[in-house]
Structures are given as C-alpha cells and as structure tokens.
Design a protein around this motif. Structure first.
Motif, mmCIF file in Angstrom:
data_model
loop_
_atom_site.group_PDB
_atom_site.id
_atom_site.type_symbol
_atom_site.label_atom_id
_atom_site.label_comp_id
_atom_site.label_asym_id
_atom_site.label_seq_id
_atom_site.Cartn_x
_atom_site.Cartn_y
_atom_site.Cartn_z
ATOM 1 N N VAL A 1 74.655 21.648 -11.297
ATOM 2 C CA VAL A 1 74.977 21.846 -12.706
ATOM 3 C C VAL A 1 76.309 22.565 -12.790
ATOM 4 N N LYS A 2 77.248 21.982 -13.542
ATOM 5 C CA LYS A 2 78.553 22.618 -13.754
ATOM 6 C C LYS A 2 78.806 22.732 -15.250
ATOM 7 N N ASN A 3 79.161 23.924 -15.675
ATOM 8 C CA ASN A 3 79.423 24.189 -17.099
ATOM 9 C C ASN A 3 78.266 23.749 -17.986
ATOM 10 N N GLY A 4 77.044 23.935 -17.511
ATOM 11 C CA GLY A 4 75.864 23.610 -18.300
ATOM 12 C C GLY A 4 75.483 22.144 -18.315
ATOM 13 N N GLN A 5 76.237 21.296 -17.584
ATOM 14 C CA GLN A 5 75.930 19.868 -17.536
ATOM 15 C C GLN A 5 75.470 19.469 -16.132
ATOM 16 N N ILE A 6 74.482 18.593 -16.071
ATOM 17 C CA ILE A 6 73.975 18.112 -14.790
ATOM 18 C C ILE A 6 74.962 17.083 -14.247
ATOM 19 N N THR A 7 75.490 17.347 -13.053
ATOM 20 C CA THR A 7 76.468 16.434 -12.451
ATOM 21 C C THR A 7 75.859 15.571 -11.346
ATOM 22 N N HIS A 8 74.756 16.052 -10.763
ATOM 23 C CA HIS A 8 74.154 15.296 -9.663
ATOM 24 C C HIS A 8 72.698 15.708 -9.493
ATOM 25 N N ILE A 9 71.860 14.715 -9.191
ATOM 26 C CA ILE A 9 70.466 14.968 -8.814
ATOM 27 C C ILE A 9 70.206 14.172 -7.541
ATOM 28 N N ARG A 10 69.640 14.822 -6.553
ATOM 29 C CA ARG A 10 69.208 14.169 -5.304
ATOM 30 C C ARG A 10 67.702 14.363 -5.257
ATOM 31 N N GLU A 11 66.963 13.237 -5.274
ATOM 32 C CA GLU A 11 65.523 13.314 -5.500
ATOM 33 C C GLU A 11 64.740 12.640 -4.384
ATOM 34 N N PHE A 12 63.693 13.331 -3.943
ATOM 35 C CA PHE A 12 62.803 12.808 -2.908
ATOM 36 C C PHE A 12 61.393 12.698 -3.471
ATOM 37 N N TRP A 13 60.706 11.622 -3.087
ATOM 38 C CA TRP A 13 59.343 11.336 -3.530
ATOM 39 C C TRP A 13 58.440 11.267 -2.299
ATOM 40 N N PRO A 14 58.001 12.429 -1.793
ATOM 41 C CA PRO A 14 57.198 12.417 -0.562
ATOM 42 C C PRO A 14 55.805 11.844 -0.798
ATOM 43 N N ASP A 15 55.403 10.950 0.077
ATOM 44 C CA ASP A 15 54.059 10.379 0.008
ATOM 45 C C ASP A 15 53.081 11.279 0.751
ATOM 46 N N PRO A 16 51.878 11.479 0.184
ATOM 47 C CA PRO A 16 50.870 12.249 0.912
ATOM 48 C C PRO A 16 50.376 11.444 2.116
ATOM 49 N N TYR A 17 49.890 12.141 3.129
ATOM 50 C CA TYR A 17 49.335 11.469 4.304
ATOM 51 C C TYR A 17 48.233 12.333 4.893
ATOM 52 N N GLU A 18 47.354 11.691 5.634
ATOM 53 C CA GLU A 18 46.258 12.402 6.274
ATOM 54 C C GLU A 18 46.778 13.191 7.467
ATOM 55 N N ALA A 19 46.356 14.441 7.565
ATOM 56 C CA ALA A 19 46.744 15.281 8.691
ATOM 57 C C ALA A 19 46.035 14.794 9.952
ATOM 58 N N PRO A 20 46.726 14.830 11.085
ATOM 59 C CA PRO A 20 46.080 14.412 12.331
ATOM 60 C C PRO A 20 44.985 15.404 12.746
ATOM 61 N N ASP A 21 43.928 14.880 13.334
ATOM 62 C CA ASP A 21 42.789 15.706 13.738
ATOM 63 C C ASP A 21 43.162 16.796 14.730
ATOM 64 N N TRP A 22 44.149 16.549 15.592
ATOM 65 C CA TRP A 22 44.468 17.509 16.650
ATOM 66 C C TRP A 22 44.907 18.864 16.115
ATOM 67 N N ARG A 23 45.349 18.929 14.841
ATOM 68 C CA ARG A 23 45.812 20.198 14.270
ATOM 69 C C ARG A 23 44.698 20.994 13.589
ATOM 70 N N ALA A 24 43.519 20.427 13.478
ATOM 71 C CA ALA A 24 42.437 21.004 12.682
ATOM 72 C C ALA A 24 42.097 22.446 13.053
ATOM 73 N N GLN A 25 42.199 22.814 14.301
ATOM 74 C CA GLN A 25 41.814 24.171 14.716
ATOM 75 C C GLN A 25 42.785 25.245 14.213
ATOM 76 N N TRP A 26 43.968 24.869 13.757
ATOM 77 C CA TRP A 26 44.976 25.845 13.331
ATOM 78 C C TRP A 26 45.297 25.807 11.834
#
Length: 139
Positions: free
Chosen positions: A96-121
């Motif tokens: 944002v410059k001088n109160g105006q939006i000059t750029h937006i960089r946007e990410f849309w992360p998809d959810p995913y199932e966590a691997p079983d090997w991490r379950a203990q932590w």
C-alpha cells in the motif's frame, strides 16, 4: 502504518459485501494481483471487477479476516473465504502506497491429511480443518 491497515481492512470490508467495484476503487491505477500457484496476474481494477463478477458461486462470497499484520507499506492477511459449501483460506500480501493498494500477492493453500508418522509429536487442529472444507478452483 495506519493508511496501510485502513486500506487493507476497508478492502476486505468491501469484498465481504461483494462490492467488487468499490473494493477495486482502493487500487492504485497500475495495481496488480498475482496468484503464483496458478501463474496468473490480474492487471488493473477493470480486470479485477470483471473476474470477480464472473466467478462462479452458488451464494454470496464471505471474507473473514482471521489475522492482519502490518509493517510500514506492507500487510499480510489470513482470510477465510466462503460461498455456499466452498470454504478456503487465502494468504494475501499487500503493498500500500499513499493509502492505495498497489500490489497483492495471494496464495490459496489446500488442506491435506497429515502423515501418520508425525502423530506422536502433533495434535490435530480440528477448527482449521473444518474451516477449509473445499478450496475454490483458481483455474
């Protein structure tokens, strides 16, 4: 910093009422919006308005800002986006410059199932998994 926070907050407020023209009025003349995951750039307010007006949805879009962090002319939001059965998370980085939006960089992360090997932590974040049932198609 107040101008940056105000511009970003007002952008999401206008988006939440599906007023694409009013949201785009916050853009600088040469504003760009980048979606790196799909390799797309939206150039200018007219293209932003046209894209959002044509975007398929079975209910009005809702935008819930879960987090807003501002540092000078930069701001980042984590936003829950929903329409009908579609729910997704958008991570948006604003300049944002001088109160105006000059750029937006946007990410849309998809959810995913966590691997079983991490379950203990780790423990499941049920709230976040329910929030991101299905991501909108960015293609």
């Amino acid at each position: 910093m107040d101008k940056t926070r105000s511009a970003i907050s007002e952008f999401w407020r206008r988006m939440n009422v599906n007023d694409w023209v009013s949201a785009a009025a916050l853009f600088a003349r040469d504003c760009t919006i980048d979606w790196p995951q799909s390799g797309e750039r939206i150039r200018g307010a007219a293209n932003f308005v046209a894209l959002n007006s044509a975007y398929p949805a079975d209910a009005p879009w809702r935008f819930e800002v879960r987090s807003l962090v501002v540092d000078g002319e930069s701001g980042v939001t984590e936003t829950t986006v929903s329409s009908g059965d579609v729910r997704a998370t958008a991570i948006s980085m604003f300049t944002v410059k001088n109160g105006q939006i000059t750029h937006i960089r946007e990410f849309w992360p998809d959810p995913y199932e966590a691997p079983d090997w991490r379950a203990q932590w780790v423990e499941k974040l049920q709230e976040d998994r329910q929030q991101a049932v299905a991501a909108p198609d960015q293609g």
